[in-house]
Structure formats: C-alpha cells, structure tokens
Design a protein around this motif. Sequence first.
Motif, PDB file in Angstrom:
ATOM      1  N   GLY A  71       0.835  -1.185  -0.068  1.00 14.10           N
ATOM      2  CA  GLY A  71      -0.008  -0.013   0.059  1.00 14.10           C
ATOM      3  C   GLY A  71       0.867   1.420   0.094  1.00 14.10           C
ATOM      4  O   GLY A  71       1.870   1.294   0.518  1.00 14.10           O
ATOM      5  N   ALA A  72       0.371   2.304  -0.484  1.00 14.68           N
ATOM      6  CA  ALA A  72       0.702   3.740  -0.761  1.00 14.68           C
ATOM      7  C   ALA A  72      -0.399   4.459  -1.097  1.00 14.68           C
ATOM      8  O   ALA A  72      -1.400   4.051  -0.513  1.00 14.68           O
ATOM      9  N   ASN A  73      -0.079   5.594  -1.842  1.00 18.76           N
ATOM     10  CA  ASN A  73      -1.463   6.694  -2.256  1.00 18.76           C
ATOM     11  C   ASN A  73      -1.711   6.256  -3.763  1.00 18.76           C
ATOM     12  O   ASN A  73      -2.062   7.167  -4.426  1.00 18.76           O
ATOM     13  N   GLN A  74      -1.419   4.847  -4.305  1.00 15.51           N
ATOM     14  CA  GLN A  74      -1.810   4.702  -5.649  1.00 15.51           C
ATOM     15  C   GLN A  74      -3.059   4.754  -6.254  1.00 15.51           C
ATOM     16  O   GLN A  74      -3.319   5.101  -7.482  1.00 15.51           O
ATOM     17  N   LEU A  75      -4.090   4.637  -5.426  1.00 20.52           N
ATOM     18  CA  LEU A  75      -5.399   4.211  -5.735  1.00 20.52           C
ATOM     19  C   LEU A  75      -6.131   5.715  -6.138  1.00 20.52           C
ATOM     20  O   LEU A  75      -6.263   6.730  -5.597  1.00 20.52           O
ATOM     21  N   ASP A  76      -6.355   5.968  -7.585  1.00 20.84           N
ATOM     22  CA  ASP A  76      -6.927   7.154  -8.196  1.00 20.84           C
ATOM     23  C   ASP A  76      -7.613   6.552  -9.291  1.00 20.84           C
ATOM     24  O   ASP A  76      -7.900   5.229  -9.285  1.00 20.84           O
ATOM     25  N   ASP A  77      -8.580   7.573 -10.053  1.00 20.30           N
ATOM     26  CA  ASP A  77      -9.284   7.241 -10.993  1.00 20.30           C
ATOM     27  C   ASP A  77      -8.921   6.469 -12.103  1.00 20.30           C
ATOM     28  O   ASP A  77      -9.605   5.643 -12.734  1.00 20.30           O
ATOM     29  N   ARG A  78      -7.366   6.546 -12.360  1.00 27.43           N
ATOM     30  CA  ARG A  78      -6.811   5.677 -13.641  1.00 27.43           C
ATOM     31  C   ARG A  78      -5.939   4.627 -13.067  1.00 27.43           C
ATOM     32  O   ARG A  78      -4.990   4.296 -13.558  1.00 27.43           O
ATOM     33  N   TYR A  79      -6.093   4.016 -11.935  1.00 26.83           N
ATOM     34  CA  TYR A  79      -5.184   3.196 -11.020  1.00 26.83           C
ATOM     35  C   TYR A  79      -4.940   1.778 -12.055  1.00 26.83           C
ATOM     36  O   TYR A  79      -5.755   1.324 -12.885  1.00 26.83           O
ATOM     37  N   ARG A  80      -3.805   1.563 -11.956  1.00 28.72           N
ATOM     38  CA  ARG A  80      -3.142   0.127 -12.674  1.00 28.72           C
ATOM     39  C   ARG A  80      -2.332  -0.308 -11.762  1.00 28.72           C
ATOM     40  O   ARG A  80      -1.640   0.534 -10.984  1.00 28.72           O
ATOM     41  N   ILE A  81      -2.065  -1.632 -11.911  1.00 32.06           N
ATOM     42  CA  ILE A  81      -1.336  -2.199 -10.789  1.00 32.06           C
ATOM     43  C   ILE A  81       0.263  -1.733 -11.494  1.00 32.06           C
ATOM     44  O   ILE A  81       1.163  -1.896 -10.520  1.00 32.06           O
ATOM     45  N   TRP A  82       0.596  -2.019 -12.511  1.00 33.18           N
ATOM     46  CA  TRP A  82       1.884  -1.412 -13.391  1.00 33.18           C
ATOM     47  C   TRP A  82       1.145  -0.628 -14.516  1.00 33.18           C
ATOM     48  O   TRP A  82       0.126  -1.124 -15.126  1.00 33.18           O
ATOM     49  N   PRO A  83       2.004   0.096 -15.003  1.00 32.24           N
ATOM     50  CA  PRO A  83       1.687   0.671 -16.328  1.00 32.24           C
ATOM     51  C   PRO A  83       1.357  -0.117 -17.509  1.00 32.24           C
ATOM     52  O   PRO A  83       1.800  -1.153 -17.768  1.00 32.24           O
ATOM     53  N   GLY A  84      -0.018   0.081 -18.019  1.00 32.30           N
ATOM     54  CA  GLY A  84      -0.499  -0.646 -19.292  1.00 32.30           C
ATOM     55  C   GLY A  84      -0.999  -1.907 -18.474  1.00 32.30           C
ATOM     56  O   GLY A  84      -1.671  -2.452 -19.451  1.00 32.30           O
ATOM     57  N   PHE A  85      -1.246  -2.361 -17.472  1.00 29.96           N
ATOM     58  CA  PHE A  85      -1.789  -3.834 -17.089  1.00 29.96           C
ATOM     59  C   PHE A  85      -3.241  -3.479 -17.133  1.00 29.96           C
ATOM     60  O   PHE A  85      -3.804  -2.598 -16.497  1.00 29.96           O
ATOM     61  N   ASP A  86      -3.998  -4.746 -17.498  1.00 27.19           N
ATOM     62  CA  ASP A  86      -5.518  -4.374 -17.448  1.00 27.19           C
ATOM     63  C   ASP A  86      -6.238  -5.746 -17.042  1.00 27.19           C
ATOM     64  O   ASP A  86      -5.476  -6.573 -16.832  1.00 27.19           O
ATOM     65  N   ALA A  87      -7.318  -5.676 -16.928  1.00 30.34           N
ATOM     66  CA  ALA A  87      -8.235  -6.853 -16.553  1.00 30.34           C
ATOM     67  C   ALA A  87      -8.023  -8.021 -17.396  1.00 30.34           C
ATOM     68  O   ALA A  87      -7.799  -9.242 -17.013  1.00 30.34           O
ATOM     69  N   GLN A  88      -7.784  -7.838 -18.584  1.00 29.49           N
ATOM     70  CA  GLN A  88      -7.730  -9.085 -19.625  1.00 29.49           C
ATOM     71  C   GLN A  88      -6.103  -9.734 -19.411  1.00 29.49           C
ATOM     72  O   GLN A  88      -6.037 -10.863 -19.374  1.00 29.49           O
ATOM     73  N   GLN A  89      -5.347  -9.025 -19.077  1.00 31.66           N
ATOM     74  CA  GLN A  89      -4.009  -9.681 -18.816  1.00 31.66           C
ATOM     75  C   GLN A  89      -3.952 -10.403 -17.427  1.00 31.66           C
ATOM     76  O   GLN A  89      -3.348 -11.282 -17.268  1.00 31.66           O
ATOM     77  N   LEU A  90      -4.650  -9.873 -16.562  1.00 27.96           N
ATOM     78  CA  LEU A  90      -4.645 -10.414 -15.283  1.00 27.96           C
ATOM     79  C   LEU A  90      -5.237 -11.543 -15.301  1.00 27.96           C
ATOM     80  O   LEU A  90      -4.888 -12.766 -14.896  1.00 27.96           O
ATOM     81  N   ARG A  91      -6.568 -11.747 -15.958  1.00 24.55           N
ATOM     82  CA  ARG A  91      -7.279 -13.012 -16.251  1.00 24.55           C
ATOM     83  C   ARG A  91      -6.422 -14.001 -16.765  1.00 24.55           C
ATOM     84  O   ARG A  91      -6.576 -15.312 -16.773  1.00 24.55           O
ATOM     85  N   GLU A  92      -5.594 -13.557 -17.863  1.00 24.25           N
ATOM     86  CA  GLU A  92      -4.571 -14.520 -18.397  1.00 24.25           C
ATOM     87  C   GLU A  92      -3.362 -14.908 -17.782  1.00 24.25           C
ATOM     88  O   GLU A  92      -2.984 -16.108 -18.012  1.00 24.25           O
ATOM     89  N   ALA A  93      -3.297 -14.377 -16.757  1.00 24.06           N
ATOM     90  CA  ALA A  93      -2.141 -14.588 -15.719  1.00 24.06           C
ATOM     91  C   ALA A  93      -2.669 -15.706 -14.845  1.00 24.06           C
ATOM     92  O   ALA A  93      -3.578 -15.913 -14.551  1.00 24.06           O
ATOM     93  N   SER A  94      -1.390 -16.542 -14.389  1.00 25.28           N
ATOM     94  CA  SER A  94      -1.975 -17.679 -13.494  1.00 25.28           C
ATOM     95  C   SER A  94      -1.592 -17.498 -11.771  1.00 25.28           C
ATOM     96  O   SER A  94      -1.577 -18.294 -11.126  1.00 25.28           O
ATOM     97  N   TRP A  95      -1.431 -15.990 -11.544  1.00 25.18           N
ATOM     98  CA  TRP A  95      -1.164 -15.635 -10.221  1.00 25.18           C
ATOM     99  C   TRP A  95      -2.212 -14.801  -9.628  1.00 25.18           C
ATOM    100  O   TRP A  95      -2.985 -14.187 -10.570  1.00 25.18           O
ATOM    101  N   ARG A  96      -2.539 -14.586  -8.363  1.00 28.46           N
ATOM    102  CA  ARG A  96      -3.387 -13.559  -8.108  1.00 28.46           C
ATOM    103  C   ARG A  96      -2.779 -12.258  -7.201  1.00 28.46           C
ATOM    104  O   ARG A  96      -1.716 -12.488  -6.979  1.00 28.46           O
ATOM    105  N   PHE A  97      -3.434 -11.109  -7.255  1.00 24.53           N
ATOM    106  CA  PHE A  97      -2.982 -10.003  -6.601  1.00 24.53           C
ATOM    107  C   PHE A  97      -3.711  -9.721  -5.497  1.00 24.53           C
ATOM    108  O   PHE A  97      -4.995 -10.023  -5.469  1.00 24.53           O
ATOM    109  N   VAL A  98      -3.028  -9.346  -4.505  1.00 23.16           N
ATOM    110  CA  VAL A  98      -3.481  -8.961  -3.124  1.00 23.16           C
ATOM    111  C   VAL A  98      -3.370  -7.433  -2.549  1.00 23.16           C
ATOM    112  O   VAL A  98      -2.236  -7.254  -2.373  1.00 23.16           O
ATOM    113  N   PRO A  99      -4.151  -6.524  -2.977  1.00 23.29           N
ATOM    114  CA  PRO A  99      -4.045  -5.075  -2.455  1.00 23.29           C
ATOM    115  C   PRO A  99      -4.019  -5.354  -0.909  1.00 23.29           C
ATOM    116  O   PRO A  99      -4.599  -5.691  -0.098  1.00 23.29           O
TER     117      PRO A  99
END
Length: 351
Positions: free
Chosen positions: A69-97
Amino acid sequence: MDYSLLTPYRVPPRMTAYKIPNLGDGFILRAIERLLAPRRSVGCYSTRIAPGAAARKAMQQAGTVVIAGANQLDDRYRIWPGFDAQQLREASWRFVPFGLGYNGEPNRNERMSELTRELLEAVHERIEYSSWRCPVTLRYLQRELPHLSDRFLMTGCPVLLDAPLLESQRFRADESHVAVTSTERGDFWDRETRLLQTVARLWPKARRSFVVHQDFRRPSWIARLRSRDAPAVADPARAFALREFATHLGFEVVIPPGADEARHFYESVDLHVGSRLHAHLLLLSRNRRSWLLPIDGRALGMAEAFSYPLLDAQTIESSLESTLGYDFEPLREQARAAHGTMQRFIASWAR
C-alpha cells in the motif's frame, strides 16, 4: 506460503534521474513483511514499470503477488503501467491489495475509469477480501464498485499496527528528542519554516532533528536526457535552503540512506511533528506521540479512522500548542480493532 511483493519504493534505474524514493513507502513494505511473517517474500518488484520476463516468472512461481500500500488508488489506477483486466485473467497468479490508500490530490478521485473498475473486479475474482487504508478510501471504492462493497476491508495502514502500540498501556511522555519532517512540494516554504520555528520555540532544550524523507537532488542533464519519459524536474534549491534554515534554528539534519536506516533512527526519537504521514504513523506505532500537518487529502482518512489531531497549516503555532495535552489513548483501541480486521484479511488468503 511464499509470495512476491510489488511496491513503489523500488525505483527502477531508468527513473532515478527524476524520481526520488520515499522512505514512507519503505516503511509500508517492511510493515507488510512483518505482518506476514513467518511467510516468506521471494521477490520484490516495482509498481512503476511493467515487470520483465524473469519477474513475471517469479510471480507465477509464488502464485500470490502482494501490492504494498501507498497512495496509488486514483481514477486511472493500474497495478503497473499498461496492465489491465484481460492480462490479469490470463495470468496464473493472484494479486492482493494490502493497505492501499486513495491518492488524495485534487481531481484524482472524482470518477473511476472503466478500465480501473474492470481491473479491480478481476482482482476480486481470485481473493475474498482486499485491504484498504482508511474510511475515505473505502467510501470511494464502495461508491464506484457497490457490488463489491463487502469485499473491501478497512485495515488501516500496516505501519501503524505494531506491538508497542497494540500491547502498551500508556503513551510515552518523553520529550528529550524531537523530530520534524517536511514535504517539499508546491508552495511549502512558509508552512515548513513556521513549523520549524514553532518546534524550536516549544522544545528549546530538546535534541531536535530535521529528518529528510525524500532527498531531492538536481539530476545531471545527461541523466535527464537518457530518461526518455522523464518529466520536468523541479529546482531543489529551496529544499536545500530549508535544511540550512533548520540548521540555523539548532536542528541536526538527518538524511537516512534508506527506510531501514530511517526506522532505526526513529527508535531514538521521543516525539514527532511534521507533514510526513508515515513518519507520523511509525512514531505512533512505537507508542510515542506525534502531530501531523496535512498538506493534501491523504492524511484525512487516517485521522478519521484513528482519532488523532491534525495541525492547521494556517494556524500552526496555536493548533500545536492547543493539542499538546491531547489524550492519544483512544487511538490504541482503534488500532487494536483495525489489527483484528487485518488478521481477518490475512487469514482469508495467506494459509
């Protein structure tokens, strides 16, 4: 259980010409590792750039990627630049905020973008709960993603939740060593110089330290030229002038080289006054008193959750003097309740 970590504290080499690590982000990182022990971190990567093939392979092997955590959450938040929901669903791991907070700067939390909504929905397809820093963050999420409202837990910031605060009975009253922090952003000079003068007047016999959380330097023109995506770098002359001002008032200027060294230094500090939120939370976590001077909306949510006074930038002297006798004990009970929620969050995925 092994896990990987993502954090803004890690500044990639190509960004060091214009991006200065923030010690507070390092405090958060270490607090998360402490709360997750004896579970083991097997890799730590930056949220500031897309990870390379080796990092992605390590995340896949770990299976769980904790977003520190830090102050990352804004209207255009990404986990890292360019990362989107489709890429997340194609990945084999989970992200935990883990302890993320809303950005808090003007116009950054107005209406969540559709891409950010879809990303957070995809994150929650693989976890039961996520951890968020404060009630303001929670209200923003619940407004934008009402169907996930019961999946967002307000755990507070991990930095605050440590044994000295949770297990002690009374806050320490010592005042032998006072630390001041500043935030050298925007029009800071009048605010920060008045704070330094006030502390010097109120604690004339104490050891006084001015602790630099971001060591702003003037990058070379060559380094800036090599950083193709570097924004304009502000002239750090006034930041250095503020250090000289503090020295003339009898403060020692302390510039820790990293978060671990800063945490070690703060063990010698009895009391903190300043605008760095995570210095404030760290001192409170050590069962020591601290007064926070907010410079934007980021501090307001934590103050709402944990009942501590905020200084007024327009009336620094009177707002500090009028709260010197403040009873911090209600904060302890609120922190204990938040720690229980934090344990519930961790138990939901870190088995």
